[in-house]
Write an enzyme that holds these catalytic residues in place. Structure first.
Site, PDB file in Angstrom:
ATOM      1  N   TYR A   1      22.470  26.209   6.631  1.00  0.00           N
ATOM      2  CA  TYR A   1      23.621  27.341   5.847  1.00  0.00           C
ATOM      3  C   TYR A   1      24.802  26.813   5.594  1.00  0.00           C
ATOM      4  CZ  TYR A   1      19.958  31.138   5.857  1.00  0.00           C
ATOM      5  OH  TYR A   1      18.762  31.980   5.474  1.00  0.00           O
TER       6      TYR A   1
ATOM      7  N   ALA B   1      19.627  24.307   4.959  1.00  0.00           N
ATOM      8  CA  ALA B   1      18.598  25.316   5.930  1.00  0.00           C
ATOM      9  C   ALA B   1      19.404  25.798   7.070  1.00  0.00           C
ATOM     10  CB  ALA B   1      17.367  24.486   6.283  1.00  0.00           C
TER      11      ALA B   1
ATOM     12  N   CYS C   1      35.010  30.597  -4.752  1.00  0.00           N
ATOM     13  CA  CYS C   1      35.145  31.266  -3.415  1.00  0.00           C
ATOM     14  C   CYS C   1      36.406  30.853  -2.911  1.00  0.00           C
ATOM     15  CB  CYS C   1      34.046  31.010  -2.224  1.00  0.00           C
ATOM     16  SG  CYS C   1      34.078  29.236  -1.943  1.00  0.00           S
TER      17      CYS C   1
ATOM     18  N   GLU D   1      22.391  23.965  -1.351  1.00  0.00           N
ATOM     19  CA  GLU D   1      22.275  24.842  -0.135  1.00  0.00           C
ATOM     20  C   GLU D   1      21.727  24.024   1.010  1.00  0.00           C
ATOM     21  OE1 GLU D   1      20.752  28.461  -1.080  1.00  0.00           O
ATOM     22  OE2 GLU D   1      22.551  29.251  -1.884  1.00  0.00           O
TER      23      GLU D   1
ATOM     24  N   CYS E   1      36.865  26.944  -2.094  1.00  0.00           N
ATOM     25  CA  CYS E   1      36.706  26.351  -3.345  1.00  0.00           C
ATOM     26  C   CYS E   1      38.153  26.485  -3.998  1.00  0.00           C
ATOM     27  CB  CYS E   1      35.791  26.634  -4.546  1.00  0.00           C
ATOM     28  SG  CYS E   1      34.258  26.059  -3.653  1.00  0.00           S
TER      29      CYS E   1
ATOM     30  N   CYS F   1      29.395  24.117  -2.468  1.00  0.00           N
ATOM     31  CA  CYS F   1      29.463  25.083  -3.834  1.00  0.00           C
ATOM     32  C   CYS F   1      29.534  24.360  -4.844  1.00  0.00           C
ATOM     33  CB  CYS F   1      30.810  25.854  -3.933  1.00  0.00           C
ATOM     34  SG  CYS F   1      31.081  27.346  -2.775  1.00  0.00           S
TER      35      CYS F   1
ATOM     36  N   ASN G   1      25.643  23.960  -6.993  1.00  0.00           N
ATOM     37  CA  ASN G   1      25.686  24.120  -5.399  1.00  0.00           C
ATOM     38  C   ASN G   1      24.569  23.744  -4.714  1.00  0.00           C
ATOM     39  OD1 ASN G   1      24.293  26.215  -6.932  1.00  0.00           O
ATOM     40  ND2 ASN G   1      24.466  27.756  -5.437  1.00  0.00           N
TER      41      ASN G   1
ATOM     42  N   GLU H   1      31.852  24.162  -7.424  1.00  0.00           N
ATOM     43  CA  GLU H   1      33.172  23.583  -7.739  1.00  0.00           C
ATOM     44  C   GLU H   1      33.635  22.429  -7.087  1.00  0.00           C
ATOM     45  OE1 GLU H   1      31.822  26.586  -6.979  1.00  0.00           O
ATOM     46  OE2 GLU H   1      33.414  28.106  -7.646  1.00  0.00           O
TER      47      GLU H   1
HETATM   48  N1  THU Z   1      28.560  29.585  -4.704  1.00  0.00           N
HETATM   49  C1  THU Z   1      29.240  28.538  -5.329  1.00  0.00           C
HETATM   50  O1  THU Z   1      28.538  27.432  -5.797  1.00  0.00           O
HETATM   51  N2  THU Z   1      30.609  28.718  -5.963  1.00  0.00           N
HETATM   52  C2  THU Z   1      31.421  29.736  -5.513  1.00  0.00           C
HETATM   53  O2  THU Z   1      32.512  29.754  -5.722  1.00  0.00           O
HETATM   54  C3  THU Z   1      30.713  30.877  -4.997  1.00  0.00           C
HETATM   55  C4  THU Z   1      29.333  30.591  -4.215  1.00  0.00           C
HETATM   56  C5  THU Z   1      27.359  29.395  -4.061  1.00  0.00           C
HETATM   57  C6  THU Z   1      27.230  29.105  -2.624  1.00  0.00           C
HETATM   58  C7  THU Z   1      25.813  29.666  -2.462  1.00  0.00           C
HETATM   59  O3  THU Z   1      24.795  28.487  -2.668  1.00  0.00           O
HETATM   60  C8  THU Z   1      25.395  30.595  -3.360  1.00  0.00           C
HETATM   61  O4  THU Z   1      26.521  30.524  -4.326  1.00  0.00           O
HETATM   62  C9  THU Z   1      25.530  32.095  -2.838  1.00  0.00           C
HETATM   63  O5  THU Z   1      26.832  32.085  -2.020  1.00  0.00           O
END
Ligand code: THU
Length: 141
Positions: free
Chosen positions: A51, A49, A93, A47, A96, A56, A45, A58
């Site tokens: 948001y 700033a 999530c 991230e 994904c 993710c 993942n 996946e």
């Molecule tokens: N996240 C993933 O990388 N995969 C998922 O399917 C669930 C969430 C990440 C996104 C974010 O960087 C962190 O987990 C918290 O949500």
């Protein structure tokens, strides 16, 4: 999928936790995507700033593969946790799951959720995305 392949996917997904960029949530996720040609595509993942541009693990893996012309997949392994500690399974999530619906057969594609090398569960995409909407829904009759 053989036990050896499962173990390789789990190890590869865990290795991706080191690359996960999570200054905001500190929740690290790693993914290892097995293509039908045997190649493994990795993801973490990333991230942001602002948001919402966060990607993710996946989707990172799927997009890396698709951007190289690979569109057929067999399985994905996902691991994650706070600061990379694998306290629990990390299910994909909804976004994904929808991206998987685009390229993966719901009855065949396997999703491995792992907490460690000997602690994993395997689901079919269909189990995690029942009644999912995919390319077939747009086909003309
Ligand atoms: N996240 C993933 O990388 N995969 C998922 O399917 C669930 C969430 C990440 C996104 C974010 O960087 C962190 O987990 C918290 O949500």
């Amino acid at each position: 999928m053989s036990e050896t392949q499962i173990q390789e996917l789990i190890e590869t997904a865990i290795a991706q936790l080191a690359f996960s960029y999570t200054p905001y949530s500190h929740f690290k996720v790693g993914a290892a995507l097995l293509a039908k040609n045997g190649q493994i595509y990795t993801g973490c993942n990333i991230e942001n700033a602002a948001y919402t541009p966060t990607n993710c693990a996946e989707r990172t893996a799927v997009f890396k593969a698709v951007s190289e012309g690979i569109r057929e997949f067999e399985a994905i392994c996902i691991v994650g946790g706070p600061d990379g500690e694998l306290l629990d399974y990390t299910p994909p999530c909804g976004v994904c799951r929808q991206v998987m619906m685009e390229f993966c057969h719901p009855d065949e594609f396997q999703i491995i959720l792992a907490k460690g090398k000997d602690d994993y569960r395997i689901y079919k995409l269909k189990d995690l995305m029942p009644q999912g909407f995919g390319p077939g829904n747009l086909e003309e009759r």
